[in-house]
Structures are given as C-alpha cells and as structure tokens.
Scaffold this motif. Structure first.
Motif, mmCIF file in Angstrom:
data_model
loop_
_atom_site.group_PDB
_atom_site.id
_atom_site.type_symbol
_atom_site.label_atom_id
_atom_site.label_comp_id
_atom_site.label_asym_id
_atom_site.label_seq_id
_atom_site.Cartn_x
_atom_site.Cartn_y
_atom_site.Cartn_z
ATOM 1 N N GLU A 63 4.983 12.709 5.910
ATOM 2 C CA GLU A 63 5.726 11.556 5.534
ATOM 3 C C GLU A 63 4.876 10.329 5.580
ATOM 4 O O GLU A 63 5.146 9.706 4.486
ATOM 5 N N LYS A 64 3.763 10.327 6.360
ATOM 6 C CA LYS A 64 2.765 9.307 6.012
ATOM 7 C C LYS A 64 2.046 9.547 4.725
ATOM 8 O O LYS A 64 1.835 8.481 3.974
ATOM 9 N N THR A 65 1.678 10.661 4.273
ATOM 10 C CA THR A 65 1.024 11.031 2.874
ATOM 11 C C THR A 65 2.070 10.358 1.911
ATOM 12 O O THR A 65 1.646 9.950 0.801
ATOM 13 N N GLN A 66 3.316 10.702 1.770
ATOM 14 C CA GLN A 66 4.135 10.475 0.793
ATOM 15 C C GLN A 66 4.355 8.799 0.883
ATOM 16 O O GLN A 66 4.449 8.229 -0.533
ATOM 17 N N SER A 67 4.126 8.346 1.889
ATOM 18 C CA SER A 67 4.299 6.883 2.064
ATOM 19 C C SER A 67 3.170 6.046 1.345
ATOM 20 O O SER A 67 3.396 5.235 0.664
ATOM 21 N N ILE A 68 1.978 6.796 1.931
ATOM 22 C CA ILE A 68 0.723 6.243 1.056
ATOM 23 C C ILE A 68 0.770 6.438 -0.697
ATOM 24 O O ILE A 68 0.434 5.451 -1.403
ATOM 25 N N ILE A 69 1.302 7.509 -1.139
ATOM 26 C CA ILE A 69 1.387 7.848 -2.286
ATOM 27 C C ILE A 69 2.393 6.848 -2.987
ATOM 28 O O ILE A 69 1.881 6.212 -4.200
ATOM 29 N N LEU A 70 3.270 6.583 -2.414
ATOM 30 C CA LEU A 70 4.472 5.537 -2.957
ATOM 31 C C LEU A 70 3.687 4.150 -2.923
ATOM 32 O O LEU A 70 4.055 3.394 -3.903
ATOM 33 N N LYS A 102 5.329 1.619 -5.713
ATOM 34 C CA LYS A 102 6.626 1.709 -5.375
ATOM 35 C C LYS A 102 6.913 1.291 -4.123
ATOM 36 O O LYS A 102 8.325 0.907 -3.801
ATOM 37 N N GLN A 103 6.048 0.878 -3.170
ATOM 38 C CA GLN A 103 6.368 0.547 -1.864
ATOM 39 C C GLN A 103 5.257 -0.627 -1.523
ATOM 40 O O GLN A 103 4.135 -0.226 -1.685
ATOM 41 N N LYS A 104 5.820 -1.742 -1.126
ATOM 42 C CA LYS A 104 4.937 -2.866 -1.015
ATOM 43 C C LYS A 104 5.531 -3.605 0.258
ATOM 44 O O LYS A 104 4.739 -4.570 0.669
ATOM 45 N N LYS A 105 6.382 -3.248 0.930
ATOM 46 C CA LYS A 105 7.117 -3.800 2.266
ATOM 47 C C LYS A 105 5.954 -3.475 3.496
ATOM 48 O O LYS A 105 5.185 -2.723 3.540
ATOM 49 N N SER A 154 -11.175 7.704 3.663
ATOM 50 C CA SER A 154 -11.790 6.621 4.630
ATOM 51 C C SER A 154 -11.298 5.258 4.456
ATOM 52 O O SER A 154 -10.770 4.412 5.461
ATOM 53 N N CYS A 155 -11.201 4.800 3.108
ATOM 54 C CA CYS A 155 -10.529 3.651 2.689
ATOM 55 C C CYS A 155 -9.060 3.547 3.033
ATOM 56 O O CYS A 155 -8.603 2.775 3.725
ATOM 57 N N ILE A 156 -8.255 4.596 2.508
ATOM 58 C CA ILE A 156 -6.933 4.743 2.954
ATOM 59 C C ILE A 156 -6.473 4.755 4.509
ATOM 60 O O ILE A 156 -5.634 3.726 4.958
ATOM 61 N N GLU A 205 -2.212 -0.149 -3.398
ATOM 62 C CA GLU A 205 -2.091 0.193 -4.807
ATOM 63 C C GLU A 205 -3.442 0.804 -5.472
ATOM 64 O O GLU A 205 -4.300 -0.176 -5.258
ATOM 65 N N CYS A 206 -3.455 1.628 -6.508
ATOM 66 C CA CYS A 206 -4.586 2.093 -6.903
ATOM 67 C C CYS A 206 -5.325 1.122 -7.776
ATOM 68 O O CYS A 206 -6.550 0.869 -7.496
ATOM 69 N N LYS A 207 -4.507 0.209 -8.459
ATOM 70 C CA LYS A 207 -5.160 -0.596 -9.340
ATOM 71 C C LYS A 207 -5.917 -1.900 -8.679
ATOM 72 O O LYS A 207 -6.727 -2.563 -9.348
#
Length: 466
Positions: free
Chosen positions: A287-294, A299-302, A227-229, A309-311
């Motif tokens: 593709e969406k899932t992998q983007s969220i994982i990055l 690894k992806q902040k654009k 839900s958060c994601i 980011e988890c932290k």
C-alpha cells in the motif's frame, strides 16, 4: 720540627683520579647525570657556546618533527592502508572510485591537527586487532561516520545539480537542515560493500583490480532513490530521520542479523500470529509503495510537504509521446512485451528500496560475466508476466479488476472472444494462472486466485485439436 704534619693526623692525601674507591663511585653515576653535570659546567656567558646550543636544538627539532611528519605522511597514504590484508576490499574499491586521487584521511579524519593526532591514537586499536587476528569484516561505526566538514573541503554546498546534470538537488538547503552528506552519498567510494556482506575474510582474495570494477555497481555508488523516497516520506510524516546517526551509516550486517535472531526468538511458538503479522507487513508495504507511485506520477498530492513527483527532482524526466496516446492505459501491453528493458528503466519499484540486500560475491561476478555475453533483450511474455505481478508499478493497476470485465455473469459467458489468439491469452495470464497453482510452486504468485482450469476442468479446445 714544631710543625705538625697533616699526614700524621689524616693519613696520606689521596689522589682522586687514581683512587679505586673514587673510580668505583664515578662508574656508578648514570649517563644522563654525567651529561647534566657537563651541561651545568658549560660557560653559558660565552656567545660561542650559546650559538652551539641553538644549532644543536635546531637540528634536534628537525629530526624529531621531521621524523614525526614522515610517520604521519606514511600512515596517511592509501598504500599504507593497503599493506594490511583485511583492507583489500576497501582499498580496491577506493582505487576504482572517483575519489582515488585523494588520500583516505581527507574523508575519514576531520580537518585539524588535533583531530589527526586523536585519530592516530584511537587507531592503535586497529594495530592490535591486526596483530592478534585478522578481523572477519571491516565495518564503519557510527562514531566514524564521515562528516560534512570533510566533504566541504572539496565540494561546494551551493551545488544545485549533480554531475550528470539530471538531478535537481538543493545541496545548500539539505546542509542548512544539518542533513549529513553521507545520508545520500554513503556508497560514493566503497559501494556499501560492508552492508552487502562482500568484504568478509573468506572472499578478500577475490578483490583484484579487475573484479573491483565489476563489483563497484552504480546502484550502490550513486545516491539511492530509495533513500530519497524514504527520507522524504518521513519528513511528510513530521519526522527528521537524519538526526539519528545510525540512519546515515549503512547497516552492519552482523547487527542486522542479531536483530533478526532476536525477532525469531520472540516469535517462537507464535507461528500463526507471526504469519499474520508478516502478511499485514507485506500489505502495508504494498500500500505504501503504491501510494508513493501515485505521488511520483503526480496523481496524489494531498498532505505532501515535500513533493515526491518525479519531475520535482529529475530534469530530464518527461512522459514519452507513446504514453500520451488516448488508449495507452489499455493498450500498452504490446509495448511492454517488445521493450520491457526500456520500461523498467523508470517503472521498477525495486530501485526504490532503501534496504541493502546481502550478496554473494561469486554470484555477482558470474552475473556480470553473463551480462557481458548476453545479447539484446528478446521479447518474452513469461518475463513480462512475472514483472507485471511483482513490480508494484504494474500490479498497482493489474491487481484491480479491469473495467472491461464488467459484471461477472456477463463476462464469464462472453470472455472467450477476447482470448482467441495466443497474444490475447498471454494478456489474460498476466493476472490469471492457466492451471491450479501448486502450493510449493516457484512461480510468481498471481494477483488473483481465479485460474482457467477452475472452470475448464475438461481442458481447452486447442488442447484437443492439438
């Protein structure tokens, strides 16, 4: 003699008390009218009579309002809700939840006497449904969604962390954006049993106190990371999904099924097109899932308005020391085999899904029983292989051609040295199948269609020696 008797003219004077006609008329006068006549004949100038009226009025008010309060108190109690058979799942989950020390109405009715009376009037339809026939399933409608007013009666909006102390959530910021509490906390009491489809009439008999504790799974009680994601991603795309009430309430299984049926009807006669669309949908999801994982691993902040980011949200999320080794990316396979149960605590994309799957109550109870009897995780390469193929955390890398494979011509002639031992072969089988995959196979599909037997058609040396 000169006096004319009235009796001669009008007849004998009638006695009003004994005359049959008068008595008959008196009988026809209603009780309320007789009481009103007596009330009018009271001497209200007499102070004693006025004090008597005050006393009677006071007693009457106590009886009326006291009785009304008693009825309201009775209908507000959780035990009253449990008196209806169809409410067994809802009552069982309530008693097993952290909110079992408050009444149902503290959540389900907005504060205020007017809201209370209005809700009681609307609830008369529930009595009608109970009398005319037990409902197949109790679901929460959009108009009955729990409001922030109810939550703020007990909880402070200034809270910055969760009770566990791990999550950093700015509750005040969410509330000031008019985000309903139930967008994240929809399952805090009833564990989303309606959306899971486990509160239907056919399974209500299984909702005992003992089973309720097994069915109250933490993943449905706590805020769902999916839900958060999902919400954060929509915000990053310029949307405000919480503005739609339907987004905040767990979906009604019947409505979901109706939508699926409509889609099936529309897709009839267009099987090929449907298959193509489904394939595209799966590819988009991956593709969406992998983007969220990055984004999650930084690894992806654009083009990110809200950090994914988890932290950012988890205080206790730290990269383990083992992960910081120089060759960790290429050598973590052994650790995955030995400690897969620990790996999936963090690296499990299925925990990120917002959708709630429909469940079978008997399967859940059986699974819980097996979990109780189950021993500690035993290293199993087959389990790890399937996890690497289905888990997007793993497949994000494993679906790409490894750098160590080099050019195809060179790799094909030299890869035997890298597949001598069983452990080395097991690593190969993460991506490759040994034999040609069957069309109707139940095995998890490999990320590549290249399989060993495609070239080794005569078998392998190990097969001949054995």
């Amino acid at each position: 003699m000169g006096r004319v008797s009235k009796v001669a003219i009008w007849g004998k004077k009638k006695n009003k008390e004994t005359d049959p006609e008068t008595r008959e008329k008196k009988k026809k006068v209603g009780l309320i009218r007789r009481l009103w006549q007596k009330f009018r004949n009271i001497d209200w100038k007499n102070p004693v009579n006025r004090w008597k009226l005050l006393f009677v009025s006071l007693v009457g008010c106590i009886v009326v309002f006291g009785g009304g309060y008693g009825v309201l108190s009775l209908t507000n109690s959780p035990s009253f809700c449990s008196s209806c058979h169809e409410m067994a799942p809802e009552y069982s989950t309530f008693t097993a939840s952290a909110h079992s020390n408050i009444s149902c109405v503290q959540c389900h009715i907005k504060p205020g006497f007017t809201n209370m009376i209005t809700h009681k009037m609307k609830s008369m339809k529930e009595v009608y449904y109970h009398v005319t026939g037990i409902p197949e399933q109790i679901v929460q409608t959009e108009e009955e969604a729990v409001s922030n007013e109810n939550c703020l009666q007990c909880h402070s909006k200034n809270r910055l962390v969760t009770a566990s102390g791990d999550l950093k959530v700015n509750h005040k910021g969410h509330i000031e954006k008019d985000i309903p509490c139930i967008t994240c906390h929809a399952g805090v009491v009833h564990a989303k049993i309606a959306a899971r489809g486990i509160n239907t009439e056919e399974v209500r008999g299984h909702w005992t106190k003992e089973n309720a504790e097994k069915l109250m799974e933490q993943k449905y009680l706590r805020p769902n990371m999916g839900s958060c994601i999902d919400c954060h991603e929509k915000v990053n795309n310029g949307e405000e999904p919480w503005k739609e009430v339907a987004y905040n309430v767990p979906p009604n299984p019947e409505e979901v099924q109706n939508k699926l049926d409509e889609q099936t009807k529309k897709a009839s006669g267009e099987a090929a097109a449907t298959e193509t669309k489904e394939g595209e949908a799966v590819a988009d999801h991956d593709e969406k899932t992998q983007s969220i994982i990055l984004q999650g691993i930084g690894k992806q902040k654009k083009d990110v308005k809200i950090s994914m980011e988890c932290k950012t949200c988890h205080k206790q999320t730290e990269i383990p020391k083992t992960h910081q080794a120089a060759e960790w990316s290429g050598n973590h396979g052994d650790t995955a085999v030995q400690q897969l149960d620990k790996c999936v605590n963090c690296h499990q994309d299925s925990k990120w899904a917002r959708e709630i799957p429909k469940e079978d109550i008997m399967s859940i109870l059986k699974m819980k029983e097996q979990e109780t009897k189950a021993s500690k995780y035993t290293p199993n390469m087959t389990v790890v292989k399937d996890q690497a193929r289905t888990n997007k955390f793993c497949s994000a890398c494993h679906s790409d051609r490894p750098k160590g494979h080099g050019d195809s011509n060179q790799w094909l002639t030299t890869h035997a040295a890298n597949a001598k031992t069983n452990d080395q072969k097991a690593e190969c089988f993460v991506c490759h199948d040994r034999d040609k995959p069957k069309v109707d196979s139940d095995n998890v599909k490999a990320p590549t269609d290249v399989y060993c037997q495609y070239c080794h058609r005569t078998g392998f040396k190990d097969d001949k020696t054995n």
